[in-house]
Every structure is written in structure tokens, then in C-alpha cells.
Design a protein around this motif. Structure first.
Motif, PDB file in Angstrom:
ATOM      1  N   LYS A  90      45.590   5.052-136.345  1.00  0.00           N
ATOM      2  CA  LYS A  90      46.122   4.064-135.403  1.00  0.00           C
ATOM      3  C   LYS A  90      46.621   2.833-136.134  1.00  0.00           C
ATOM      4  O   LYS A  90      47.708   2.304-135.835  1.00  0.00           O
ATOM      5  CB  LYS A  90      45.052   3.683-134.393  1.00  0.00           C
TER       6      LYS A  90
ATOM      7  N   GLN B 182      59.751   7.623-130.215  1.00  0.00           N
ATOM      8  CA  GLN B 182      58.878   8.190-129.202  1.00  0.00           C
ATOM      9  C   GLN B 182      58.683   9.701-129.345  1.00  0.00           C
ATOM     10  O   GLN B 182      58.110  10.336-128.467  1.00  0.00           O
ATOM     11  CB  GLN B 182      59.435   7.873-127.811  1.00  0.00           C
TER      12      GLN B 182
ATOM     13  N   GLU C 179      39.841  12.361-131.089  1.00  0.00           N
ATOM     14  CA  GLU C 179      40.247  10.959-131.023  1.00  0.00           C
ATOM     15  C   GLU C 179      41.598  10.738-131.717  1.00  0.00           C
ATOM     16  O   GLU C 179      42.408   9.924-131.275  1.00  0.00           O
ATOM     17  CB  GLU C 179      39.179  10.067-131.656  1.00  0.00           C
TER      18      GLU C 179
ATOM     19  N   GLN D  29      44.303  11.803-129.413  1.00  0.00           N
ATOM     20  CA  GLN D  29      44.519  10.789-128.389  1.00  0.00           C
ATOM     21  C   GLN D  29      45.364   9.638-128.913  1.00  0.00           C
ATOM     22  O   GLN D  29      46.267   9.145-128.218  1.00  0.00           O
ATOM     23  CB  GLN D  29      43.163  10.272-127.887  1.00  0.00           C
ATOM     24  N   VAL D  30      45.103   9.204-130.129  1.00  0.00           N
ATOM     25  CA  VAL D  30      45.896   8.129-130.738  1.00  0.00           C
ATOM     26  C   VAL D  30      47.359   8.537-130.845  1.00  0.00           C
ATOM     27  O   VAL D  30      48.273   7.773-130.505  1.00  0.00           O
ATOM     28  CB  VAL D  30      45.336   7.773-132.135  1.00  0.00           C
TER      29      VAL D  30
ATOM     30  N   SER E  99      48.936  10.862-129.108  1.00  0.00           N
ATOM     31  CA  SER E  99      49.522  11.037-127.773  1.00  0.00           C
ATOM     32  C   SER E  99      49.860   9.694-127.132  1.00  0.00           C
ATOM     33  O   SER E  99      50.860   9.572-126.408  1.00  0.00           O
ATOM     34  CB  SER E  99      48.550  11.810-126.872  1.00  0.00           C
ATOM     35  N   GLN E 100      49.041   8.687-127.381  1.00  0.00           N
ATOM     36  CA  GLN E 100      49.304   7.358-126.837  1.00  0.00           C
ATOM     37  C   GLN E 100      50.480   6.680-127.539  1.00  0.00           C
ATOM     38  O   GLN E 100      51.201   5.889-126.928  1.00  0.00           O
ATOM     39  CB  GLN E 100      48.049   6.496-126.956  1.00  0.00           C
ATOM     40  N   ARG E 101      50.673   7.011-128.815  1.00  0.00           N
ATOM     41  CA  ARG E 101      51.751   6.357-129.577  1.00  0.00           C
ATOM     42  C   ARG E 101      53.111   6.995-129.315  1.00  0.00           C
ATOM     43  O   ARG E 101      54.137   6.306-129.265  1.00  0.00           O
ATOM     44  CB  ARG E 101      51.425   6.410-131.088  1.00  0.00           C
TER      45      ARG E 101
END
Length: 272
Positions: free
Chosen positions: A53, A67, A125, A128-129, A131-133
Motif C-alpha cells: 500500500k 485504474q 489483505e 484487498q489493497v 482491489s482498492q487501488r
């Protein structure tokens, strides 16, 4: 790199994650794009997701408008034939086959050219990082690009070699047969004697001929390994990135893992 993309020009971002490093390679979106490569060491004992992250939050590394990314994950792969694959069962099947990843998320990538699904873990985790970015992720195991590349060369049709890929203190050994996997496995290897043992063990297990069959070594192999293998086998070759990719600029980036180079060159060439 000197490669021409079809209109419209788009940037390509690829992130390679292993236990010890995160590599980022991207093009600049020009019609003759340059490949930019950076490697970051990941510290053991510190949460991988938080390190990833922090790297991705640096806008000089990944611009805020990026993106979409391809993620290559260096982890142990379980291969499942297409006709035996059931998405709901892959996590349990993986944990019964390969230990040490019960807390990780299990992902699957299609290896269409070999009629298989590659199942592999990624820390939950970290996923998740990512996917969020990024709005869109394309996630594959690192070996995916190598399998597709070497199958497409068709050398397996007339030589059918045994391949050994050295990377990240591991040795991945594989062989094809009639556009299927004949063998695949990964071994922890750091020294030439260990590599020699595993390569010759698999060679003999597959019943390969020391006089007529071929072995192909890829990646950062121990310096003395080829010479030791030549005492046992007649046909041993070591692939050099510059020769394999016609002296492409990216092939001269010494720190770039071979699987990442194969992915980048293959992706850009399909955009001609």
C-alpha cells in the motif's frame, strides 16, 4: 522499448509480487513506448499489505489516473485440468495439496493453451489493497506467462525439452506433451548441487533420454550448473534474454525477472 502499439495508445502497468520484492513495470502510453522498471525490497516480518500500500500510494510510481493493472504473483501453483475444475472447491483442494497458505485467498487463472486452470494463493489483505487501488485487476501466477510463451514457440513439438526456471530462490520445472502438462513442480533451491539433484531426478522420473532429449535452463541459474548437467546430458542450453527477444531494450534490464520480461514482450507484441 522500441515497439509500436496500435491506436489508441494505452499505458500498461504490471506489478509482480513475491515474498521478498515488489516489481513494477509500466509503459508510458506512447506509440513507441518505453518500459520503466523499478524493484522494491519487501521486509520480512512486516505486513506485506501495508508495504504494498505504501509503495502504491506514491504517485510517482503509479499515477492516480491508473485504474487497471496486471498482477503477477510468485507463489506455489496447483494445476487442475479444465474438465476437473470446480470453482467452489479450489480453496479446499489447494490446502489439501499444498500446505502453508490456509489464511491466503485462493485465485484461479485459466491457462487455455494447456487446457488447465492454475490455482494459486495471494495474501488476503494484499489482494484487498490492490482491489482498492485499481478498478480492474488481471491476476496471474508468474509461471503463466512462461508456459504460454514456451508453448507458443513450438519447440516442444520437435525437441520437447524439460524446462528449469530459476527465480526467487526457487526452481520451477515443467514439460509439455501434446499441448498438455507432462510435468510441473516447484522446488526451493539456492545451490547448484540441489538444482542438479532435482533436475536429474525429474529427468529420470519422466524417462527422458540423455543422448537425444533436451534440457533448457532459464533465469538466474547457479553459474556452475550447466557444466555439471553436461556431464550427464548431451543437450543442455541456457536461454539468454537478449537472444530470446531479439535484443529488445527490456531484455537488458538485469534486475527484471524473466517471467515479467516474457509477459511484457508478449503483451506489447500482440498490440502491433
Amino acid at each position: 522499448m522500441q515497439a509500436t502499439l496500435s491506436q489508441p495508445a494505452t499505458s500498461l502497468y504490471c506489478i509482480r509480487i513475491s515474498d521478498k520484492a515488489l516489481c513494477i513495470a509500466h509503459t508510458d502510453g506512447a506509440l513507441e513506448p518505453q518500459i520503466h522498471f523499478t524493484a522494491y525490497a519487501l521486509k520480512s516480518g512486516i505486513d506485506q499489505a501495508s508495504q504494498v500500500k505504501a509503495i502504491l500510494e506514491n504517485t510517482e510510481v503509479v499515477p492516480t489516473d491508473c485504474q487497471e493493472a496486471t498482477i503477477l504473483v510468485d507463489s506455489e501453483v496447483m494445476l487442475v485440468p479444465n474438465d476437473e475444475y470446480e470453482a467452489s472447491a479450489i480453496a479446499e483442494m489447494y490446502d489439501q495439496t499444498i500446505t502453508g497458505h490456509t489464511q491466503d485467498e485462493k485465485l484461479a487463472a485459466s491457462v487455455d493453451v494447456l487446457s488447465s486452470m492454475a490455482v494459486f494463493p495471494l495474501k488476503r489483505e494484499t489482494h484487498q489493497v490492490l482491489s482498492q487501488r485499481f478498478g480492474t485487476l488481471h491476476i496471474h501466477p508468474t509461471m503463466w506467462s512462461l508456459w504460454c510463451h514456451f508453448l507458443s514457440t513450438n519447440q516442444h513439438l520437435h525437441r520437447n525439452p524439460l524446462y528449469g526456471y530459476f527465480h526467487d530462490n526457487h526452481l520451477d520445472i515443467f514439460r509439455f506433451q501434446h499441448e498438455r502438462f507432462r510435468f510441473y513442480n516447484r522446488f526451493a533451491v539456492e545451490q547448484a548441487p540441489d538444482a542438479l539433484y532435482f533436475l536429474l531426478y525429474v529427468w529420470r522420473q519422466l524417462g527422458m533420454d540423455a543422448e537425444t532429449d533436451h534440457m533448457v535452463l532459464i533465469g538466474n541459474q547457479p553459474a556452475e550448473l550447466a557444466g555439471r548437467l553436461e556431464r550427464h546430458l548431451r543437450h543442455v542450453s541456457s536461454l539468454q534474454p537478449a537472444e530470446e527477444f531479439m535484443n529488445a531494450p527490456a531484455s537488458h534490464i538485469a534486475e527484471m525477472p524473466y517471467d515479467l520480461l516474457v509477459f511484457l514482450e508478449g503483451t506489447l507484441n500482440t498490440k502491433h
